[in-house]
Scaffold this motif. Structure first.
Motif, PDB file in Angstrom:
ATOM      1  N   ARG A  28      55.001  64.782  54.600  1.00 17.07           N
ATOM      2  CA  ARG A  28      54.295  64.941  55.878  1.00 17.07           C
ATOM      3  C   ARG A  28      55.270  65.230  57.005  1.00 17.07           C
ATOM      4  O   ARG A  28      54.981  66.042  57.892  1.00 17.07           O
ATOM      5  CB  ARG A  28      53.456  63.698  56.177  1.00 17.07           C
ATOM      6  CG  ARG A  28      52.665  63.810  57.446  1.00 17.07           C
ATOM      7  CD  ARG A  28      51.660  64.974  57.419  1.00 17.07           C
ATOM      8  NE  ARG A  28      50.983  65.050  58.702  1.00 17.07           N
ATOM      9  CZ  ARG A  28      50.824  66.157  59.395  1.00 17.07           C
ATOM     10  NH1 ARG A  28      51.244  67.311  58.907  1.00 17.07           N
ATOM     11  NH2 ARG A  28      50.229  66.142  60.563  1.00 17.07           N
ATOM     12  N   LEU A  29      56.437  64.577  56.996  1.00 15.64           N
ATOM     13  CA  LEU A  29      57.451  64.864  58.016  1.00 15.64           C
ATOM     14  C   LEU A  29      57.855  66.336  57.975  1.00 15.64           C
ATOM     15  O   LEU A  29      58.016  66.974  59.019  1.00 15.64           O
ATOM     16  CB  LEU A  29      58.686  63.987  57.817  1.00 15.64           C
ATOM     17  CG  LEU A  29      58.587  62.552  58.299  1.00 15.64           C
ATOM     18  CD1 LEU A  29      59.770  61.738  57.790  1.00 15.64           C
ATOM     19  CD2 LEU A  29      58.522  62.493  59.812  1.00 15.64           C
ATOM     20  N   GLN A  30      58.014  66.876  56.772  1.00 21.31           N
ATOM     21  CA  GLN A  30      58.359  68.289  56.657  1.00 21.31           C
ATOM     22  C   GLN A  30      57.256  69.165  57.243  1.00 21.31           C
ATOM     23  O   GLN A  30      57.544  70.162  57.902  1.00 21.31           O
ATOM     24  CB  GLN A  30      58.624  68.661  55.196  1.00 21.31           C
ATOM     25  CG  GLN A  30      59.949  68.116  54.693  1.00 21.31           C
ATOM     26  CD  GLN A  30      60.232  68.564  53.275  1.00 21.31           C
ATOM     27  OE1 GLN A  30      59.554  68.157  52.343  1.00 21.31           O
ATOM     28  NE2 GLN A  30      61.230  69.393  53.124  1.00 21.31           N
ATOM     29  N   GLN A  31      55.998  68.803  57.031  1.00 22.23           N
ATOM     30  CA  GLN A  31      54.898  69.573  57.603  1.00 22.23           C
ATOM     31  C   GLN A  31      54.932  69.499  59.132  1.00 22.23           C
ATOM     32  O   GLN A  31      54.750  70.508  59.813  1.00 22.23           O
ATOM     33  CB  GLN A  31      53.561  69.052  57.090  1.00 22.23           C
ATOM     34  CG  GLN A  31      53.324  69.345  55.634  1.00 22.23           C
ATOM     35  CD  GLN A  31      52.076  68.648  55.101  1.00 22.23           C
ATOM     36  OE1 GLN A  31      51.577  67.698  55.688  1.00 22.23           O
ATOM     37  NE2 GLN A  31      51.592  69.116  53.969  1.00 22.23           N
ATOM     38  N   PRO A  41      49.909  76.252  61.167  1.00 27.10           N
ATOM     39  CA  PRO A  41      49.832  75.471  59.926  1.00 27.10           C
ATOM     40  C   PRO A  41      50.541  76.173  58.779  1.00 27.10           C
ATOM     41  O   PRO A  41      50.835  77.366  58.851  1.00 27.10           O
ATOM     42  CB  PRO A  41      48.338  75.348  59.671  1.00 27.10           C
ATOM     43  CG  PRO A  41      47.678  76.319  60.559  1.00 27.10           C
ATOM     44  CD  PRO A  41      48.642  76.727  61.635  1.00 27.10           C
ATOM     45  N   GLU A  42      50.776  75.426  57.713  1.00 28.61           N
ATOM     46  CA  GLU A  42      51.435  75.991  56.532  1.00 28.61           C
ATOM     47  C   GLU A  42      50.695  77.213  55.997  1.00 28.61           C
ATOM     48  O   GLU A  42      49.492  77.344  56.177  1.00 28.61           O
ATOM     49  CB  GLU A  42      51.471  74.960  55.401  1.00 28.61           C
ATOM     50  CG  GLU A  42      52.464  73.858  55.598  1.00 28.61           C
ATOM     51  CD  GLU A  42      52.510  72.961  54.389  1.00 28.61           C
ATOM     52  OE1 GLU A  42      53.365  73.178  53.529  1.00 28.61           O
ATOM     53  OE2 GLU A  42      51.665  72.056  54.317  1.00 28.61           O
ATOM     54  N   MET A  54      63.395  75.075  55.208  1.00 29.23           N
ATOM     55  CA  MET A  54      63.603  73.639  55.105  1.00 29.23           C
ATOM     56  C   MET A  54      63.543  73.230  53.641  1.00 29.23           C
ATOM     57  O   MET A  54      62.814  73.812  52.849  1.00 29.23           O
ATOM     58  CB  MET A  54      62.513  72.903  55.903  1.00 29.23           C
ATOM     59  CG  MET A  54      62.692  71.416  55.911  1.00 29.23           C
ATOM     60  SD  MET A  54      61.545  70.495  56.997  1.00 29.23           S
ATOM     61  CE  MET A  54      60.337  71.648  57.530  1.00 29.23           C
ATOM     62  N   GLY A  55      64.302  72.219  53.307  1.00 35.80           N
ATOM     63  CA  GLY A  55      64.262  71.616  51.991  1.00 35.80           C
ATOM     64  C   GLY A  55      64.627  70.154  52.140  1.00 35.80           C
ATOM     65  O   GLY A  55      64.899  69.682  53.244  1.00 35.80           O
ATOM     66  N   LEU A  97      51.394  59.683  60.898  1.00 35.67           N
ATOM     67  CA  LEU A  97      51.651  60.959  60.225  1.00 35.67           C
ATOM     68  C   LEU A  97      50.384  61.576  59.649  1.00 35.67           C
ATOM     69  O   LEU A  97      50.416  62.660  59.076  1.00 35.67           O
ATOM     70  CB  LEU A  97      52.670  60.763  59.083  1.00 35.67           C
ATOM     71  CG  LEU A  97      54.078  60.417  59.526  1.00 35.67           C
ATOM     72  CD1 LEU A  97      54.931  60.057  58.307  1.00 35.67           C
ATOM     73  CD2 LEU A  97      54.706  61.565  60.286  1.00 35.67           C
ATOM     74  N   GLY A  98      49.273  60.880  59.799  1.00 33.02           N
ATOM     75  CA  GLY A  98      48.021  61.404  59.270  1.00 33.02           C
ATOM     76  C   GLY A  98      47.870  61.235  57.782  1.00 33.02           C
ATOM     77  O   GLY A  98      47.148  61.979  57.125  1.00 33.02           O
TER      78      GLY A  98
END
Length: 99
Positions: A28-31, A41-42, A54-55, A97-98
């Protein structure tokens, strides 16, 4: 060097963040970070406002070549530096973070 590169004032940067979190929280942090960088959005159509990728590396994960994402020294260092940091309760973090 291409002509486009000569006029492009951008430079590569790497932001490195160590977190002590669950895999779900990291995903979720990456999103959240991706949406902050791109503002979309993704898997959206069209270009992003800036070029980014990002990885993540996981201390418990073994990569395809058999190596660990983080060395035992990396894992020990992250735990040493982050374990004593006061944090919200997991339920509050997940809610924020939802998750």
């Amino acid at each position: 060097m291409h002509a486009d590169q000569e006029q492009d004032a951008r430079r590569p940067f790497r932001l490195q963040v160590d977190v002590l979190a669950t895999p779900e929280q990291v995903q979720r942090l990456q999103q959240v970070i991706g949406e902050a960088l791109c503002a979309a959005p993704e898997d959206h159509p069209g270009p992003c406002r800036i070029a980014w990728s990002m990885g993540h590396l996981d201390g418990a994960q073994v990569t395809e070549d058999g190596s660990s994402g983080l060395t035992p020294q990396d894992v020990a260092s992250v735990r040493e530096h982050l374990l004593p940091v006061p944090v919200w309760a997991r339920e509050d973090v997940d809610r924020s973070l939802g998750l």
